[in-house]
Design an enzyme around this catalytic site. Structure first.
Site, mmCIF file in Angstrom:
data_model
loop_
_atom_site.group_PDB
_atom_site.id
_atom_site.type_symbol
_atom_site.label_atom_id
_atom_site.label_comp_id
_atom_site.label_asym_id
_atom_site.label_seq_id
_atom_site.Cartn_x
_atom_site.Cartn_y
_atom_site.Cartn_z
ATOM 1 N N GLU A 32 14.391 29.471 38.327
ATOM 2 C CA GLU A 32 15.363 30.150 37.478
ATOM 3 C C GLU A 32 15.759 31.521 38.038
ATOM 4 O OE1 GLU A 32 16.979 29.051 35.039
ATOM 5 O OE2 GLU A 32 17.723 30.788 33.915
ATOM 6 N N ASP A 33 14.764 32.305 38.453
ATOM 7 C CA ASP A 33 15.055 33.676 38.877
ATOM 8 C C ASP A 33 15.086 33.860 40.386
ATOM 9 O OD1 ASP A 33 15.196 34.390 36.264
ATOM 10 O OD2 ASP A 33 13.124 35.102 36.144
#
Ligand code: MN
Length: 752
Positions: free
Chosen positions: A101-102
């Protein structure tokens, strides 16, 4: 879940202060490895190291809102997981949970470098991570669906997610107020509740207290201050009683360790709200937990406690015999201790203690050489339920509310006055309780006392209710009870009695009807033996004379018809028999009330029912069938046979009771006419009405009534009339003739 307390001696999951010459994250990782080695000495930690390196490179320039390097977060999440003694896959997932996600890492790369299991778990957590930034409820619910599905695939996903949420909550102070509140609310309503249902008491407790701090800062402040001000005296007091307990247990040779615990702020808050009391009235701020080696010794320890201090009535709870739905087990009692202080004692085994603290995580059985772990069927059963529910639901908002509501148990535990446990479904009433004890208790139940107070039979039973059923000999259940019961057992027993009573009434009425008809026809019944009746009963397919009477009472046959078979040739067929005077069983229960229905319907004798030519029959009011139409008979309760048109919309719904259906056909000779309602849609033009009436008279149809009105929204007219017709054929002819008139748009027969 209880315990709503935290240990007095705080156990920190934080590692010791890092050595000055080491990078703080590097130190965190070394501590993590050391922690894992403690409980998994032979584990190959290569994947964990690789995961740390990947996380370090991906997050290396990222900073959290706190100003810390981002890498601290996955490391702390993994520490929480290691404190739960989770397996290598879970900890690797903890380290990697934000890299997709990051950090833009591709799931395929994870699969290649860490294997399918880790890749799947990271993917599951990644989907949930989006939840932290939800804005619309719809999006949240959608993600929850994914979450649930992921959870059922692998429960470790939710454990990582709970650890992630726990660390985020610990550092929530760095976010702005709006986000803090939103995340806190979600935490208490969703994650703490899930932790609760998974039996993870420790995680749940911390999540609740952290969320409470942001949701109601003032109340949190006040309660924490109050607990803190009492902490010193409380701890001294706990130390005092702990010493006594340890000594007494030693005397009885019960091996045990004793922990002092102080109630958590959120738990105190809930108690204050629930009982509408102030903090000064919360007496049991402290608790003692005795952890021993066996169930037998748990009960022995309870005896020791009660021997030392007076127990408070109604506060002894045996969650060993009746575990909580989340499998929490323990004995609870509250006693009046030294100086009149109340405190709670929880007694359990080591195993129960671990389950109380860690829940499903405690059940994490790691099998060396085997991939993953075996899911604990009982514990994930509720997750499967959630998934099933959400499939049935279209509206995400509805799903959210269901998720919140149904996190609570589906069952309610109640007690008899003697302390026997009766488990009932949620929403059950005292009537369910009564039938759960015995059907006689249920049948004669007239009221109930719950916890010593008289309640209505509509009362909804709650956990821990002690129920005493008030009975009256000879009392019978009523039909209204069916709406009040939740259990199939109670429903069936009530129906059984109602049916039996109805049958008794039918037998009584049938017998009277039979006797009266015999008198009217001059049949001497004293010469009729029981065997004669039984023979006829068998002809009708019944076992006993009683059954035949019941059939008469229900209106299935006429008494005359039966009499002819009982005493063949004793009386003549009457050509024009007057309406039957004694009817079948009336619904009101009084014999006198019934004949009217039959006598009113003067045209009834034109209908014959196949094979049974002497039935109490009448045309159903809903469809008024006419000769020539296909008909079907329906045996009513007490009014004979209702004859419906096969087309009648009511027929479908009535005929669910196949046994009450009778084939019917029209008598051949009768010349009567039947009133039929017809609606004609026409153009709104002069002279049309005159044309209609002349067509009808030309077909020899008598018009009983006629009404014409303008149809406002269709720029046409509507003619409603009732016409006498002989049969279906005549009606069809009439309709065809009317349709031929120019300006007639449609002709409809009305069935009601
Ligand atoms: Mn995270």
């Amino acid at each position: 879940m209880l315990p709503d307390t935290t240990k007095v001696e705080p156990v920190s999951s934080l590692p010791p202060t890092p050595a000055p010459d080491l990078d703080p994250t590097e130190q965190l990782f070394q501590d993590l490895e050391a922690k894992i080695r403690e409980y998994r000495p032979r584990e190959d930690l290569t994947p964990v190291e690789k995961a740390y390196q990947l996380a370090a490179s991906v997050h290396h320039s990222q900073v959290r809102d706190s100003g810390e390097p981002y890498l601290v977060h996955p490391l702390m999440v993994s520490h929480i997981l290691a404190d739960m003694r989770m397996d290598q896959v879970t900890i690797t997932t903890g380290l990697l949970h934000d890299v997709v996600e990051d950090g833009g890492v591709k799931p395929e790369d994870l699969k290649r470098d860490f294997g399918e299991e880790v890749a799947r778990c990271v993917d599951g957590v990644t989907k949930l991570t989006k939840l932290d930034f939800f804005s619309a409820e719809e999006r949240q619910a959608e993600s929850f669906r994914k979450m649930l599905l992921a959870m059922v695939e692998d429960i470790r996903v939710i454990i990582v997610k709970l650890a992630d949420r726990l660390h985020n909550m610990r550092t929530l102070v760095y976010l702005n107020q709006e986000r803090r509140e939103r995340i806190a609310r979600e935490t208490i309503e969703i994650y703490a509740a899930i932790a609760h249902r998974l039996g993870m008491g420790k995680v749940r407790g911390e999540l609740e207290d952290l969320a409470f701090r942001y949701l109601d800062p003032q109340a949190h402040e006040e309660i924490s201050a109050a607990i803190e001000s009492k902490r010193h005296s409380t701890e001294e007091y706990l130390a005092e009683i702990r010493q006594v307990v340890e000594e007494e247990l030693r005397k009885e040779s019960i091996p045990a360790r004793v922990e002092g615990r102080i109630k958590r702020p959120y738990s105190v808050y809930q108690k204050m709200k629930r009982q509408k009391i102030g903090i000064e009235q919360v007496y049991d701020l402290m608790a003692l937990r005795i952890i021993t080696d066996s169930v037998k010794n748990c009960y022995a320890a309870l005896g020791v406690i009660h021997n030392e201090w007076r127990p408070i009535p109604g506060r002894i709870k045996d969650f060993i015999a009746i575990p909580r739905p989340n499998l929490y087990q323990s004995l609870h009692t509250s006693v009046v201790g030294p100086h009149g202080q109340h405190f709670e004692v929880q007694i359990c085994t080591e195993e129960m203690h671990r389950i109380a603290e860690e829940g499903i995580a405690a059940h994490w059985k790691y099998k060396e050489g085997k991939k993953g772990a075996e899911p604990d069927d009982q514990r994930i059963a509720w997750l499967r339920h959630l998934v099933e529910w959400q499939r049935d639901m279209q509206d995400p908002g509805e799903f959210m509310s269901t998720l919140k509501v149904d996190l609570y148990p589906e069952e309610v535990y109640t007690f008899t006055p003697r302390g026997k446990v009766i488990v009932l479904p949620r929403g059950a009433s005292p009537i369910d309780f009564a039938y759960a004890i015995h059907s006689d208790v249920g049948n004669t139940c007239v009221g109930a006392k719950v916890n010593g107070r008289i309640v209505s039979l509509r009362y909804t039973l709650r956990n821990g209710d002690s129920v005493e059923i008030m009975r009256q000999p000879g009392h019978q259940p009523s039909k209204d009870w069916l709406a009040l019961v939740k259990t199939a057992r109670a429903r069936n027993k009530i129906k059984h009695v109602i049916n039996a009573n109805e049958r008794l009434k039918a037998i009584e009425i049938g017998e009277k009807y039979f006797d009266k008809e015999a008198r009217r026809l001059g049949v001497a019944l004293n010469r009729v033996g029981k065997s004669d009746l039984e023979r006829v009963a068998q002809e009708y397919g019944y076992g006993k004379a009683e059954d035949l009477y019941a059939a008469l009472g229900y209106g299935k046959y006429s008494a005359r018809q039966v009499l002819q078979k009982v005493v063949p040739g004793q009386f003549k067929e009457e050509v024009a028999e007057p309406a039957k005077t004694v009817p079948a069983m009336p619904e009101s229960g009084t014999v006198a009330a019934a004949p009217a229905a039959h006598q009113r319907a003067g045209d009834d004798d034109v209908i014959k029912v196949k094979g049974l030519d002497d039935l109490l029959v009448y045309r159903a009011k809903c469809c008024n069938p006419i000769r020539g139409e296909a008909i079907v008979g329906y045996v009513t309760r007490g009014k004979g046979v209702a004859v419906h048109a096969k087309m009648c919309p009511n027929v479908q719904s009535l005929m669910y009771d196949v046994e009450r259906k009778i084939e019917g056909e029209w008598a051949r000779s009768a010349e009567d006419a039947f009133p039929v309602r017809v609606v004609v849609h026409t153009d709104d033009r002069p002279g049309l009405l005159a044309q209609l009436t002349s067509v009808l008279s030309g077909e020899n149809a008598n018009i009983r009534s006629l009404e014409a009105k303008t149809e406002l929204d269709h720029d046409g007219a509507l003619v409603e009339m009732t016409v006498d017709v002989k049969d279906k054929k005549q009606l069809e002819k009439l309709v065809a003739a009317m349709r031929r008139i120019s300006g007639v748009r449609d002709v409809e027969r009305q069935y009601n």
